[in-house]
Scaffold this active site. Structure first.
Site: not given
Ligand SMILES: *Cc1c(COP(=O)(O)O)cnc(C)c1O
Length: 394
Positions: A69, A178, A198, A236, A323
């Site tokens: 993502g 999400q 993602s 790749t 954090c």
């Molecule tokens: C988890 C998340 C991402 C990041 O995706 P990754 O595959 O972990 O890099 C981006 N945007 C939202 C809203 C997410 O919940």
């Protein structure tokens, strides 16, 4: 152990694991190789592309596979910005409560002379079509607004925002990480030009995702190298992960209706249980939220301490606060919906999946209630509130 942190990541499904293993055994070639072994991998890759495309109403040629993502968000945003700059357009519209993958990318663009306008988010955790329409200017090159928020689970009116962007001829990107596999996605009827997803958020593997780019939208490569992904994304392809993602997404979309029905019961039971805790408040609206998302603030409680107590009882949750370099910053999402920093510190995010049970939900309710009581009992600030020296915020 009760896992209630599905917005952070999900366990791979059996179908996703099987697809990955079979691919590693049988179609492990390099899809760019011209020989038989390579071409079998190329066929597997294309089949995965067709399946992912079908799940979001796209054509296979519009799907670009990425490392997740974060890469998809960065790619969409940087590419649209640089394409815009070619035409003298350097204004970008987004929201104050996007994921860090979007916000940090926009921050980088600011340093390169782009003007970034972050729309205010209302208490319900959304922005309106009117807000977007009012923010778009002649020099706007991109609107990027998330489909559903990862902390408070609110769902945004992407279709309406897409409509405005289409009318005003501005590229519309949505971070649907999400939403994909959890909410219906149709890039056609929702007027989406670019969309990030993602795999590990819908029971696929980590480290793989996709960017949808509508035909006719120019896209600049971020990486220099080979001609993979039609010359747009060098390197790749991770064929086993991509094939596994396709299986996971297909499974999630096929089961969406049944899963949602079951999840809503669990979610609403959890919301009802936690609402009974005094001086607590649900973040976002009761209904307009992801089917598995429950996000609360408890006054007089430190979110991190609450998490540790829950972890002791075998409950995996998240505070929703990040954090940052040793200092505990309250969540930018909770601040964006108008929570005070004090209240935002006492946040708890529980994200459920169909694998969770009613018994688990009831256990969570009891555990949170006890932990909140215990933390408040130890807090000097809480004593001041109870004695009337300081007012309650919630
Ligand atoms: C988890 C998340 C991402 C990041 O995706 P990754 O595959 O972990 O890099 C981006 N945007 C939202 C809203 C997410 O919940």
């Amino acid at each position: 152990m009760i896992y209630a942190d599905h917005a952070a990541t999900t366990k791979m499904s059996r179908a996703a694991m099987d697809a990955m293993r079979i691919c590693m055994e049988q179609t492990w070639g390099n899809p760019s190789s011209l020989h038989d072994v390579g071409q079998n991998a190329a066929l597997a890759l294309w089949a995965a592309r067709e399946r992912v495309a079908a799940c979001i109403g796209a054509c296979p040629e519009e799907i670009y596979f990425t490392s997740g993502g974060t890469e998809a968000d960065n790619w969409a945003i940087l590419s649209a910005a640089y394409e815009g700059a070619k035409k003298g357009k350097r204004h970008i519209v987004s929201t104050a409560f996007e994921h860090h993958a979007v916000l940090e990318c926009l921050q980088r663009l600011k340093g390169q002379g782009f003007e970034v306008e972050l729309l205010d988010v209302c208490e319900k955790g959304t922005v309106s079509r009117q807000q977007v329409a009012a923010a778009i200017r002649k020099d706007t090159c991109l609107v990027t607004v998330m489909y559903a928020n990862n902390e408070i689970g609110s769902i945004l009116p992407v279709e309406q925002i897409g409509e405005v962007c289409r009318e005003k001829k501005v590229v519309f990107h949505t971070d649907a990480v999400q939403a994909a596999g959890h909410l219906p996605v149709d890039v056609g009827t929702q007027h989406i030009d670019m969309l990030s997803l993602s795999a590990h958020k819908f029971h696929g593997p980590k480290g793989v995702g996709a960017l949808y780019v509508r035909k006719g939208i120019a896209i600049q490569p971020l990486l220099a190298g080979g001609a993979q992904e039609r010359g747009r994304r060098a390197g790749t392809e991770n064929v086993p992960a991509i094939v596994s993602m396709a299986a996971a997404l297909e499974e999630a979309c096929a089961g969406m209706e049944a899963h949602t029905k079951k999840l809503l019961l669990l979610r609403d039971r959890l919301i009802a249980g936690l609402s009974a805790i005094p001086h607590s408040s649900l973040n976002g609206e009761r209904s307009n939220r992801l089917p598995g998302n429950v996000s609360f603030c408890f006054e007089g409680v430190e979110g991190e301490s609450l998490l540790l107590l829950l972890d002791d009882k075998g409950i995996c949750a998240s505070s929703g606060s990040a954090c940052t370099s040793g200092s505990l910053e309250p969540s930018h999402v909770l601040l964006a919906i108008g929570r005070s920093p004090e209240v935002a510190h006492g946040s708890l995010r529980l994200t459920l999946d169909v694998e969770n049970t009613q018994e688990e939900v009831d256990k969570i309710c009891r555990a949170v209630s006890e932990a909140v009581e215990r933390l408040r009992f130890m807090s000097p600030v809480w004593k001041d509130k109870v004695s009337g020296k300081k007012p309650f915020a919630l």
